[in-house]
Write an enzyme that holds these catalytic residues in place. Structure first.
Site, PDB file in Angstrom:
ATOM      1  N   SER A 118       0.867  -1.188   0.000  1.00 43.73           N
ATOM      2  CA  SER A 118       0.000   0.000   0.000  1.00 43.73           C
ATOM      3  C   SER A 118       0.897   1.228   0.000  1.00 43.73           C
ATOM      4  O   SER A 118       2.091   1.122   0.270  1.00 43.73           O
ATOM      5  CB  SER A 118      -0.870   0.021   1.259  1.00 43.73           C
ATOM      6  OG  SER A 118      -0.135   0.540   2.359  1.00 43.73           O
ATOM      7  N   ASP A 119       0.345   2.392  -0.294  1.00 39.09           N
ATOM      8  CA  ASP A 119       1.118   3.615  -0.049  1.00 39.09           C
ATOM      9  C   ASP A 119       0.938   3.980   1.430  1.00 39.09           C
ATOM     10  O   ASP A 119       0.157   3.358   2.157  1.00 39.09           O
ATOM     11  CB  ASP A 119       0.676   4.755  -0.973  1.00 39.09           C
ATOM     12  CG  ASP A 119       1.749   5.848  -1.081  1.00 39.09           C
ATOM     13  OD1 ASP A 119       2.681   5.870  -0.249  1.00 39.09           O
ATOM     14  OD2 ASP A 119       1.652   6.696  -1.986  1.00 39.09           O
ATOM     15  N   TRP A 120       1.648   4.971   1.842  1.00 43.94           N
ATOM     16  CA  TRP A 120       1.655   5.414   3.247  1.00 43.94           C
ATOM     17  C   TRP A 120       0.215   5.748   3.688  1.00 43.94           C
ATOM     18  O   TRP A 120      -0.335   6.756   3.240  1.00 43.94           O
ATOM     19  CB  TRP A 120       2.554   6.639   3.368  1.00 43.94           C
ATOM     20  CG  TRP A 120       2.704   7.167   4.756  1.00 43.94           C
ATOM     21  CD1 TRP A 120       1.758   7.858   5.476  1.00 43.94           C
ATOM     22  CD2 TRP A 120       3.849   7.050   5.597  1.00 43.94           C
ATOM     23  NE1 TRP A 120       2.258   8.179   6.708  1.00 43.94           N
ATOM     24  CE2 TRP A 120       3.552   7.694   6.817  1.00 43.94           C
ATOM     25  CE3 TRP A 120       5.102   6.475   5.444  1.00 43.94           C
ATOM     26  CZ2 TRP A 120       4.443   7.779   7.871  1.00 43.94           C
ATOM     27  CZ3 TRP A 120       6.002   6.566   6.498  1.00 43.94           C
ATOM     28  CH2 TRP A 120       5.672   7.203   7.695  1.00 43.94           C
TER      29      TRP A 120
END
Ligand code: NOJ
Length: 746
Positions: free
Chosen positions: A278-280
């Site tokens: 996932s992204d942050w």
């Protein structure tokens, strides 16, 4: 024949060997998995930050000991990396090593030009070389997984992250993506100097509405597949080890919760077996999107959609066990995610060699690293204008004034995402020009504006005084690093502060005026270009920007860069890109401008075509544009076979002659137009390019080989097909100018 047999045998051996290795990796994964508890499995999917926000190093070690962490970000002291790794390998419940990660976006310590500048080189080889430099320096600091390359296609310069991208074109981006993957990952991912690539952001983030970061996108699947996805698929085929999902909600579904994109397409259609990260916070941000009720629901949606590892937001470690207990998430889904993470760790060779060799002599800032950074900076510079051969500076020029806020801005010329870049090692133009050419010309460095947003004109008088006394003026304008990058969108793309005023007053001196722009994006600088005699667009050129620009100014290097993105005249033209659709009423180019419209004119005076009354239909500069100190002429465009089957290959040749006064490099660009389709096609699409060095007076024949299969598109039934029919082929120096011929697919 014997030689070929040998090669075939070798290739067979290699594939049998790598099949064998992969098979044994799969067996090891299964053995490992069979010994792990659910909690330990979930721990592998947890990526935490090492800078303090998820606890001190001691606290992180404790989590590692309990098997609750799979990967750590942002620790770049190799001693600390080794310490924590030792805890993972020797003291943790699983003994599974961690992967240490970082945003290595355009270099580690030796900063390369920003990716948008790298794209302007149209040189995948040098981009691959730069990525290798980054991998060598980053792995030396313990990093084995980079959050790069960013391969979002973007057609909106307001979006600050355009700086991190390779621009607006799918083909060029795919070429650069493969180059970075190969440079990072090397021949063998298990080598201690190889670093896993992470293709980001899957998918469509660059189409963020209005260029406002994190905004929603509305991309239909055909456009996703034709414009945004190919660089990802091609880089995955080239071996990219991981993919990061994007923040955007596309047409109602946040990507981190989109099962169709992450499972049906990425996994099942493309057979991707690396890690989906996932992204942050993009998992728990699904709550703010209004797509998940709470953190637990977000974790459920994300793991089911196909996220393997969660970056920083910790909902997996908090809730996945419970979700499995409650039967809301199947154990097989968890196992698959863990398999993907373990596979990456095995491929990186971490089980055999988990530690960073701190005894190895350092290669950070090695002279050949700086050399690559300089060469790349040189090749990234785009010459936009050169009236009266202002450049290179002639030997008649005995004194120059260097001024402007970017002339001596060691931090700003590095650009965005320079987490490990060190301004103290940056070579700025002001310093480099004086050091390298100070014996040939008198170099006067006089500060004018202190930074790009500076409005204070108190120093202008002194600068003007200096300008009047020299033979030529070189002014460095543009954007500070902080003005582009993540969450740094701009609604206006004009020069900030009093930079335009500075150019205006310098123009009044009548001295040859060379404007050099360092920026993270295209700027709307038509007026400033008009006032300048020569203009170089240098993006943010990195550590070696100074020496690169010095050599270009004095003709030791000849500019060859081409724009990887269309430059708008005004923000109101955005989105503007070369491979648009034609409309039913395309602009003809002879439309009246605002000033030509008579008072009380009837509608019919204006005609009915697709353009802006105030600025017409053309951009400031088209995609692919860029001049040289020399000139090139194209002739004799030939296609070997003008009627081809779908399985055939186009063989094209064109002659390129250097008709100017210098040896030079031309980037020969080949565009194809599918004239009639069952789905309308773009006005043209880049299908190939070639960098050719041509000596003055010399003529070279450039050849291209293009499989007809590359002309395929997604039809109404969403099948990828090549349709029979007529095609136009244009070869030239940019996306607007070229010589044409036709061919037919039967
Ligand atoms: C958020 C950014 O979108 C992504 O590109 C980056 O890799 C992560 N933060 C980690 O820093």
């Amino acid at each position: 024949m014997k030689k070929y047999l040998h090669i075939i045998m070798c290739m067979l051996m290699v594939s049998v060997l790598s099949y064998g290795q992969e098979k044994s990796i799969e067996q090891k994964i299964e053995t490992m998995l069979s010994k792990m508890t659910v909690r330990e499995k979930v721990g592998q999917l947890n990526q935490l930050d090492g800078r303090g926000m998820h606890g001190s190093i001691a606290e992180l070690k404790e989590l590692v000991r309990k098997g609750e962490v799979g990967s750590l970000m942002n620790i770049t002291d190799p001693n600390v990396v080794n310490e924590i790794q030792e805890v993972a390998c020797k003291e943790s419940v699983t003994g599974i090593p961690l992967i240490f990660t970082r945003d290595v976006v355009h270099g580690f310590k030796t900063m390369l030009p920003i990716p948008l500048g790298q794209a302007a080189t149209f040189n995948p080889d040098i981009v691959k070389g730069g990525a290798r430099v980054a991998a060598i320096e980053a792995t030396e600091h313990g990093i084995r997984w980079a959050f790069a390359p960013m391969i979002d296609i973007t057609r909106d310069a307001r979006w600050g992250r355009i700086a991190e991208s390779f621009g607006e074109d799918t083909y060029l981006t795919a070429e650069m993506a493969v180059a970075v993957v190969k440079g990072f990952q090397g021949e063998n991912l298990a080598h201690p100097q190889s670093m896993a690539a992470c293709l980001k952001h899957f998918i469509g983030y660059g189409a963020t509405e209005g260029g406002r970061d994190y905004n929603a996108t509305y991309i239909p699947e055909r456009q996703l597949r034709e414009v945004h996805m190919p660089p990802f698929q091609i880089a995955i085929d080239a071996g990219a080890a991981s993919v990061m999902t994007s923040f955007n909600d596309n047409d109602g579904t946040p990507i981190s919760g989109n099962k169709h994109l992450l499972r049906d397409i990425l996994r099942n259609e493309w057979n991707f077996d690396g890690v989906v990260l996932s992204d942050w916070g993009s998992v728990t941000e699904m709550i703010k999107h209004g797509f998940a009720e709470d953190r637990k629901h977000a974790a459920e949606i994300a793991i089911k959609a196909g996220i393997d590892m969660e970056m920083s937001s910790k909902s997996f470690i908090q809730y996945l066990e419970k979700l499995i207990d409650e039967g809301r998430v199947a154990g097989t889904i968890l196992d698959d995610a863990v398999r993907n993470v373990l596979r990456l760790k095995y491929r990186l060779g971490l089980f055999e060699q988990p530690y960073t060799d701190i005894q190895k002599p350092t290669e950070t800032y090695a002279s050949h690293h700086l050399e690559i950074a300089k060469k790349m900076a040189e090749e990234s510079v785009v010459l936009l204008k050169n009236d009266n051969h202002t450049l290179p500076l002639s030997t008649e020029i005995k004194s120059i004034l260097i001024t402007g806020p970017l002339a001596d801005a060691p931090h700003d010329q590095l650009g965005t995402w320079t987490m490990d870049g060190e301004p103290e090692t940056t070579q700025t133009p002001a310093k480099a020009i004086a050091a390298m050419y100070g014996n040939d010309v008198n170099v006067h460095v006089v500060p004018s504006l202190m930074y790009s947003r500076d409005r204070n004109q108190v120093r202008f008088e002194e600068v003007l005084y200096a300008a009047r006394s020299v033979d030529a003026v070189v002014v460095f304008v543009g954007e500070e690093a902080i003005l582009s990058g993540e969450a740094h969108s701009l609604a206006g793309l004009h020069l900030q502060g009093a930079q335009s005023e500075l150019i205006k007053v310098l123009k009044t001196t009548g001295k040859p005026l060379v404007t050099i722009v360092m920026a993270g994006r295209p700027l709307t600088i038509g007026k400033e270009i008009e006032q300048s005699d020569a203009v170089l667009y240098a993006w943010h050129p990195g550590t070696m920007g100074g020496p690169a620009l010095a050599d270009i100014l004095f003709g030791k290097a000849i500019p060859s860069g081409k724009l990887p993105v269309t430059f708008p005249k005004e923000v109101g033209q955005i989105p503007i890109y070369y491979n648009h659709k034609n409309t039913g009423r395309p602009a003809k180019g002879d439309e009246k401008s605002l000033d030509e419209i008579p008072l009380n004119a009837k509608q019919s005076v204006l005609g009915h075509s697709s353009y802006y009354l105030d600025i017409g239909s053309k951009p400031l500069y088209p995609f692919g544009y860029g001049l040289s100190y020399t000139t090139f002429e194209y002739a004799d465009l030939k296609i070997l076979n003008e009627k081809l089957g779908k399985e055939d290959t186009l063989s094209i040749t064109v002659k390129v002659k250097n008709t100017g006064l210098y040896d030079g490099t031309e980037i020969v660009q080949l565009y194809v137009t599918d004239l009639v389709g069952s789905v309308t096609r773009p006005v043209k699409e880049l299908k190939a390019f070639e960098r050719v060095n041509v000596k003055k007076g010399e003529e070279k024949t450039v050849s291209f080989i293009i499989p007809v299969a590359d002309l395929a598109f997604w039809n109404m039934e969403m099948r990828k097909i090549v349709e029979p029919g007529k095609f136009k082929l244009t070869v030239g120096t940019n996306s607007e100018t070229g010589i044409e011929t036709y061919f037919e697919v039967v």
